[in-house]
Design a protein around this motif. Structure first.
Motif, PDB file in Angstrom:
ATOM      1  N   PRO A 159       2.171  11.445  -9.872  1.00  0.00           N
ATOM      2  CA  PRO A 159       1.441  10.662  -8.878  1.00  0.00           C
ATOM      3  C   PRO A 159       2.175   9.368  -8.543  1.00  0.00           C
ATOM      4  O   PRO A 159       2.931   8.848  -9.375  1.00  0.00           O
ATOM      5  CB  PRO A 159       0.092  10.378  -9.541  1.00  0.00           C
ATOM      6  CG  PRO A 159       0.152  10.946 -10.894  1.00  0.00           C
ATOM      7  CD  PRO A 159       1.434  11.642 -11.096  1.00  0.00           C
ATOM      8  N   PRO A 160       1.989   8.838  -7.340  1.00  0.00           N
ATOM      9  CA  PRO A 160       2.707   7.614  -6.945  1.00  0.00           C
ATOM     10  C   PRO A 160       2.498   6.449  -7.906  1.00  0.00           C
ATOM     11  O   PRO A 160       3.407   5.650  -8.122  1.00  0.00           O
ATOM     12  CB  PRO A 160       2.123   7.302  -5.555  1.00  0.00           C
ATOM     13  CG  PRO A 160       1.650   8.625  -5.038  1.00  0.00           C
ATOM     14  CD  PRO A 160       1.176   9.387  -6.226  1.00  0.00           C
ATOM     15  N   ALA A 161       1.324   6.362  -8.520  1.00  0.00           N
ATOM     16  CA  ALA A 161       1.042   5.233  -9.412  1.00  0.00           C
ATOM     17  C   ALA A 161       1.875   5.272 -10.691  1.00  0.00           C
ATOM     18  O   ALA A 161       1.995   4.264 -11.388  1.00  0.00           O
ATOM     19  CB  ALA A 161      -0.445   5.204  -9.760  1.00  0.00           C
ATOM     20  N   LEU A 162       2.441   6.432 -11.036  1.00  0.00           N
ATOM     21  CA  LEU A 162       3.198   6.566 -12.284  1.00  0.00           C
ATOM     22  C   LEU A 162       4.697   6.693 -12.051  1.00  0.00           C
ATOM     23  O   LEU A 162       5.447   6.819 -13.014  1.00  0.00           O
ATOM     24  CB  LEU A 162       2.702   7.800 -13.060  1.00  0.00           C
ATOM     25  CG  LEU A 162       1.231   7.792 -13.469  1.00  0.00           C
ATOM     26  CD1 LEU A 162       0.897   9.093 -14.196  1.00  0.00           C
ATOM     27  CD2 LEU A 162       0.910   6.589 -14.364  1.00  0.00           C
ATOM     28  N   ALA A 166      10.188   8.563 -16.988  1.00  0.00           N
ATOM     29  CA  ALA A 166       9.694   9.941 -17.071  1.00  0.00           C
ATOM     30  C   ALA A 166       9.525  10.350 -18.517  1.00  0.00           C
ATOM     31  O   ALA A 166      10.351  10.027 -19.375  1.00  0.00           O
ATOM     32  CB  ALA A 166      10.658  10.885 -16.371  1.00  0.00           C
ATOM     33  N   THR A 167       8.446  11.034 -18.796  1.00  0.00           N
ATOM     34  CA  THR A 167       8.178  11.546 -20.139  1.00  0.00           C
ATOM     35  C   THR A 167       8.142  13.055 -20.071  1.00  0.00           C
ATOM     36  O   THR A 167       7.729  13.630 -19.059  1.00  0.00           O
ATOM     37  CB  THR A 167       6.835  11.029 -20.658  1.00  0.00           C
ATOM     38  OG1 THR A 167       5.801  11.388 -19.725  1.00  0.00           O
ATOM     39  CG2 THR A 167       6.867   9.510 -20.818  1.00  0.00           C
TER      40      THR A 167
END
Length: 574
Positions: free
Chosen positions: A441-444, A449-450
């Motif tokens: 999502p844009p918020a993350l 990156a996980t």
């Protein structure tokens, strides 16, 4: 209509594709939705809504023309002696019984041989043996056999109660036929194999296989006519596990052997394909991501391709290459495999493809997007199996592509060639499947990156042939002795006295505490609790795979914590 028949010359490097001069635009500009080649490729026929035309594709010479504007389907007999045409069955005031809509024409003279009634489009075309000695069609739960193209007299009949489908064996004499009879009133469905003309007597059948759960079947002969694969399907899966109903796969050999093909994953059977060698077959099956497995004639798994987004399998005409593809509602990924060494050659992608077919040379394939399945982005691509796109053609705006066909050629026209693992250079390049990443999502997206866990872990390919894993292949007697030794070893372990349980109650394991229980009632309660917990685990797995559970199944999952507490109390109390 097509702008021309794609012609592929195997003698040039790289191959070229161009329109036949005899089929350049202007030969027939009227829209045509019904085209076909003869089996040997020497004749080409189409209907343009006014008449049916048959021409020689090499020079465009007209062989025959028929005034049949309503023709919807065309087919040639194996030796090109007869043209079969079919149109929709209709009734009028002048002919309340309807008109004969299945017509057989003598191709060279244009004479009508026979007009028959065929209301359903399923199994509309009569089936011929390769030498045209026998022709068979189904009429009112009977199979009518004609000999030497004499349709004025029925040479033989096979009458069985409620025969609903059949499949005539390929090749010449002796001809064999597979017959399907659906079950009724609690009786199972069955498929039987017969050799023409021996239909009478209780021992006339070459093989017989009965089964439940079958609303319809698909019967496939191998090229040597030595075995049949029967895919039995139900319209509805009563367990609710699959939207596509329930399928099972059965094997019947003309030597009398029958078997249920054991599949290692639950779910639909998407496709079954015989190898041209007639010695093995490939099955694509299971809930997505689907598995694909090659089996031998003993129905033993030979090679497992693991899991992936696929729903179809296509052997090359020579049988040396197998393509596993995911078309329709999948992304069009194709996996090209060398089936002799079981090595992957390439992995191209053809998005939105609705059609796939091999060229008779075993070197090239065509994928197409056709109407009415998709009415946008219609066109076709010609590929080399190593992944290079050799030609691409898109229809003009406002036009539609309805069908793409290779010119047929007799078996053995092209020899098997060494497999190339590197794509030849092409101006259009190749379309290897790009690596995919999980949606964020844009918020993350500003965060690092996980690693994300997949809903389904892909299973890798596995060679199941004896000795393929590096172990020495054992003979039958050696395997028998090995099993005896393993059985003796297991028996000795069972007779060994169990060790004394530790005094510390915290170190007592489940199995040890279970062994110390002396009260039969408590043992019974523990056994029932474990059984319920196991069923809950299965429901949780189904829920994780995306299945929508019923209300009572969800309530069972909610009781898991309570059952675990009861089990723990019983074990501690003992």
């Amino acid at each position: 209509s097509l702008p021309g028949v794609p012609h592929l010359s195997p003698r040039r490097t790289p191959p070229f594709s161009q329109a036949y001069p005899t089929f350049l635009p202007g030969l027939d500009c009227r829209p045509s939705r019904c085209v076909t080649f003869s089996g040997d490729g020497t004749l080409f026929g189409w209907c343009n809504g006014q008449n049916v035309s048959i021409v020689n594709p090499s020079d465009g010479a007209v062989v025959s023309t028929f005034d049949l504007p309503k023709t919807a389907l065309l087919e040639f007999s194996p030796l090109n002696n007869i043209l079969v045409t079919w149109q929709l069955y209709t009734k009028t005031q002048d002919s309340p019984q309807g008109e004969a809509n299945l017509q057989l024409w003598e191709l060279r003279s244009g004479r009508l041989i026979k007009a028959l009634y065929q209301k359903k489009v399923e199994s509309w075309c009569p089936s011929w043996s390769e030498d045209e000695k026998i022709c068979v069609r189904i009429v009112n739960n009977e199979l009518h056999f004609y000999e030497d193209n004499d349709f004025d007299s029925i040479a033989n009949k096979l009458h069985m109660q409620k025969v609903s489908d059949f499949a005539l064996s390929p090749g010449g004499q002796p001809s064999k036929v597979a017959v399907y009879v659906p079950g009724s009133k609690g009786a199972p469905s069955f498929v039987r194999l017969y050799q023409y003309p021996a239909f009478g007597g209780p021992t006339a059948a070459l093989a017989n296989k009965s089964f439940f759960k079958a609303d319809r079947v698909t019967m496939q002969w191998n090229r040597k006519a030595s075995a049949v694969l029967v895919t039995a399907s139900t319209e509805v899966d009563k367990t609710g596990a699959s939207y596509y109903g329930e399928q099972t796969l059965h094997y019947l050999g003309v030597n009398g052997e029958t078997a249920l093909v054991q599949l290692s994953k639950n779910g639909p059977i998407y496709d079954v394909a015989w190898s041209p060698s007639s010695a093995e077959f490939c099955v694509v099956y299971g809930f997505m991501p689907a598995k694909a497995t090659v089996f031998n004639l003993k129905c033993d798994a030979v090679y497992d391709f693991g899991t992936g987004p696929r729903n179809s399998a296509y052997y090359s005409p020579q049988g040396h290459i197998l393509i596993l593809a995911g078309f329709g509602n999948l992304r069009g990924q194709m996996e090209v495999w060398d089936v002799k060494n079981y090595k992957q050659v390439s992995k191209p992608q053809a998005p939105d493809a609705t059609h796939f077919s091999w060229c008779p040379d075993g070197e090239h394939i065509v994928t197409a997007t056709c109407s009415p399945r998709l009415r946008v982005s219609n066109g076709y691509k010609i590929w080399h199996y190593a992944g290079a796109v050799l030609q691409q053609w898109d229809v003009a705006a406002g036009s539609e592509l309805w069908e793409v066909r290779w010119q047929s050629l007799p078996d053995g026209s092209f020899p098997e060639r060494p497999i190339k693992y590197q794509a030849a250079p092409s101006q259009l390049g190749s379309t290897q499947a790009p690596p995919t990443q999980a949606y964020r999502p844009p918020a993350l997206r500003h965060l690092p990156a996980t690693p994300s866990s997949k809903l389904h872990e892909d299973e890798p390919p596995q060679d199941l042939r004896p000795g393929a894993s590096g172990e020495k292949s054992l003979s039958k007697s050696a395997l028998k002795n090995q099993r005896k030794r393993e059985a003796k070893k297991a028996a000795k372990q069972e007779t060994k006295p169990e060790p004394e349980p530790p005094t510390d109650p915290a170190a007592v394991t489940n199995s040890q505490s279970e062994a110390s229980i002396g009260d039969p009632e408590v043992e019974k309660k523990i056994k029932n609790l474990k059984k319920k917990l196991k069923a809950i685990e299965e429901l949780k797995e189904q829920q994780a795979s995306g299945k929508v559970l019923q209300k009572n199944q969800v309530e069972k999952i909610q009781k898991e914590e309570q059952l675990l507490k009861e089990l723990q109390e019983l074990q501690i109390g003992q």
